[in-house]
Design a protein around this motif. Structure first.
Motif, PDB file in Angstrom:
ATOM      1  N   THR A   1       0.819  -1.206   0.000  1.00 16.61           N
ATOM      2  CA  THR A   1       0.000   0.000   0.000  1.00 16.61           C
ATOM      3  C   THR A   1       0.857   1.261   0.000  1.00 16.61           C
ATOM      4  N   SER A   2       2.007   1.224   0.667  1.00 12.53           N
ATOM      5  CA  SER A   2       2.900   2.384   0.633  1.00 12.53           C
ATOM      6  C   SER A   2       3.466   2.603  -0.767  1.00 12.53           C
ATOM      7  N   LEU A   3       3.833   1.515  -1.435  1.00 14.79           N
ATOM      8  CA  LEU A   3       4.402   1.653  -2.771  1.00 14.79           C
ATOM      9  C   LEU A   3       3.377   2.153  -3.784  1.00 14.79           C
ATOM     10  N   ILE A   4       2.147   1.638  -3.735  1.00 14.76           N
ATOM     11  CA  ILE A   4       1.173   2.098  -4.719  1.00 14.76           C
ATOM     12  C   ILE A   4       0.769   3.549  -4.459  1.00 14.76           C
ATOM     13  N   ALA A   5       0.855   3.994  -3.202  1.00 15.00           N
ATOM     14  CA  ALA A   5       0.506   5.379  -2.895  1.00 15.00           C
ATOM     15  C   ALA A   5       1.646   6.337  -3.221  1.00 15.00           C
ATOM     16  N   TRP A   6       2.893   5.921  -2.968  1.00 19.41           N
ATOM     17  CA  TRP A   6       3.994   6.875  -2.954  1.00 19.41           C
ATOM     18  C   TRP A   6       5.111   6.604  -3.947  1.00 19.41           C
ATOM     19  N   LEU A   7       5.102   5.473  -4.644  1.00 16.96           N
ATOM     20  CA  LEU A   7       6.156   5.245  -5.632  1.00 16.96           C
ATOM     21  C   LEU A   7       6.124   6.288  -6.757  1.00 16.96           C
ATOM     22  N   PRO A   8       4.965   6.587  -7.368  1.00  8.91           N
ATOM     23  CA  PRO A   8       4.975   7.645  -8.393  1.00  8.91           C
ATOM     24  C   PRO A   8       5.406   9.010  -7.844  1.00  8.91           C
ATOM     25  N   PRO A   9       4.872   9.481  -6.690  1.00  4.96           N
ATOM     26  CA  PRO A   9       5.372  10.755  -6.174  1.00  4.96           C
ATOM     27  C   PRO A   9       6.862  10.749  -5.850  1.00  4.96           C
ATOM     28  N   TYR A  10       7.379   9.598  -5.419  1.00  4.50           N
ATOM     29  CA  TYR A  10       8.807   9.475  -5.128  1.00  4.50           C
ATOM     30  C   TYR A  10       9.637   9.776  -6.375  1.00  4.50           C
ATOM     31  N   TYR A  11       9.239   9.188  -7.494  1.00  3.83           N
ATOM     32  CA  TYR A  11      10.009   9.414  -8.714  1.00  3.83           C
ATOM     33  C   TYR A  11       9.687  10.754  -9.356  1.00  3.83           C
ATOM     34  N   MET A  12       8.499  11.291  -9.151  1.00  3.93           N
ATOM     35  CA  MET A  12       8.224  12.645  -9.616  1.00  3.93           C
ATOM     36  C   MET A  12       9.072  13.656  -8.853  1.00  3.93           C
ATOM     37  N   GLN A  13       9.319  13.371  -7.570  1.00  7.86           N
ATOM     38  CA  GLN A  13      10.216  14.222  -6.785  1.00  7.86           C
ATOM     39  C   GLN A  13      11.643  14.154  -7.320  1.00  7.86           C
ATOM     40  N   LEU A  14      11.988  13.036  -7.952  1.00  2.00           N
ATOM     41  CA  LEU A  14      13.316  12.873  -8.552  1.00  2.00           C
ATOM     42  C   LEU A  14      13.369  13.404  -9.987  1.00  2.00           C
TER      43      LEU A  14
END
Length: 399
Positions: free
Chosen positions: A230-243
């Protein structure tokens, strides 16, 4: 009366209408969650939600899954499995369609809760259906069900940004996921007409679970594994958008992780010949650990490899957990109660995880700390797995 208990091992049995109706239903279990992440910057700008508030769009459905799983016994006494699935697919479809009609932040939360209610009921009744109608190939069908579930999540992540870029507003792109629920309902309606109803989950259907240490351990185990998901599906895209990644590229990365989950969900249960599930669970957990370590220390170096490896581990662990719980009790209704309890406790725990991850993001300014905590939890899970020797099943539920 339909007889679906025969093995689906032969080619003819793979064309079992019930089996493929279950696959269509499974495809609807995750787009409500995974469609949000790739649109999160646009969604937050339109609604004014903080990272913690946006995380509720993932947290609320998962919490509803947990609550509905715990209420599975009451639901089974009130409705047949057929009726439960029909009403649940309607709830999922209405929850998605609501996002088109009322795209404000409060309405988004309510739509997430309604869709999560439907998802939770289906996930509560499905393990019992699988054990009752596909007993001889339980692990394989549970893997196929889980693969469909993960595959639907990947479609939600990959297609939703494309829908928005094709000219739909972000709320219209989210609302499109009402259509697969309608398709699944049309498929389920005729094949479920003659299904044998399982015995209601009353007190006589198996041991008491509320005071069972093994039931609580299974719930915590399932919850910690799904907390990483659940953490990955919520935050993986924002994590890479931050990068510096674009929304569609980050959504594709999440879809790739989900592709890994599909492969893991199909492959690991398919090779599960021995009654001892621990070796494959250890393998799935090691894959998760490698994936998290890659995201922490080498996020821009072969990111597709890290998400694929993490997906393989997450996808394989989910059906193996279901089968592990089903193995504990021989009677389908009693085993279904145990799986429902495990999912109830587990999804309540997993549902809180994206919200806590969002708070950690607000606190630390990044997602690395969250990935480090999940990697540590995987190490804990590897240690817990050693307790699930097949000899412990009867001892755990001696009563």
């Amino acid at each position: 009366m339909l007889n679906h208990s025969a093995s689906p091992a032969t080619p003819r049995r793979w064309f079992n209408p019930l089996l493929w109706a279950l696959v269509l239903i499974g495809l609807n279990m995750r787009p409500l969650l995974t469609s949000v992440g790739p649109l999160l910057p646009t969604l937050r700008q339109a609604t004014g939600l903080s990272f913690g508030g946006a995380a509720l769009l993932t947290t609320l459905p998962v919490l509803m899954m947990g609550l509905m799983a715990l209420a599975g016994g009451a639901i089974n006494r009130m409705f047949s499995e057929r009726t439960s699935v029909v009403l649940s697919l309607l709830a999922i479809g209405l929850g998605a369609a609501w996002r088109e009609l009322a795209p404000g932040s409060a309405q988004l939360m309510l739509s997430a809760a309604l869709g999560g209610l439907g998802i939770g009921v289906i996930q509560a009744v499905m393990p019992g259906i699988i054990k009752h109608h596909f007993l001889k190939r339980m692990a394989l069908v549970a893997g196929l069900w889980s693969a469909a579930l993960m595959g639907g999540g990947g479609l939600g992540a990959a297609i939703t940004p494309w829908l928005m870029s094709a000219g739909h507003g972000w709320h219209s792109a989210l609302a499109w996921w009402a259509a697969p629920a309608l398709v699944a309902l049309i498929a389920w309606w005729p094949v479920s007409l003659g299904l044998t109803r399982l015995a209601p989950s009353g007190a006589s259907a198996g041991p008491s679970l509320l005071f069972s240490r093994r039931a609580w351990l299974l719930g915590a185990y399932f919850g910690l594994i799904n907390g990483g998901y659940t953490s990955l599906i919520a935050w993986l895209p924002p994590y890479y958008m931050q990068l510096g990644w674009q929304p569609q590229a980050s959504g594709t990365l999440l879809a790739l992780m989900t592709f890994g989950q599909v492969i893991g969900a199909l492959l690991l249960p398919a090779v599960a010949r021995a009654q001892d599930r621990r070796p494959l669970l250890w393998l799935a957990l090691m894959l998760q650990l490698i994936g998290f370590i890659g995201l922490i220390y080498l996020p821009q170096t072969l990111p597709w490899l890290w998400v694929l490896i993490a997906g393989l581990g997450l996808g394989g662990a989910f059906p193996l957990c279901l089968v592990l719980a089903l193995d504990h009790l021989p009677h389908p209704a009693a085993a279904g109660r145990l799986v429902a309890f495990m999912q109830g406790i587990g999804f309540l725990l997993a549902g809180v995880t994206p919200y806590l991850s969002g708070l950690l993001r607000d606190y630390s300014g990044g997602f690395t700390l969250d990935w480090q905590i999940h990697a540590l939890l995987v190490v804990v899970l590897i240690a817990i797995t050693g307790r699930f020797h097949p000899r412990s099943y009867r001892q755990a539920f001696r009563e």
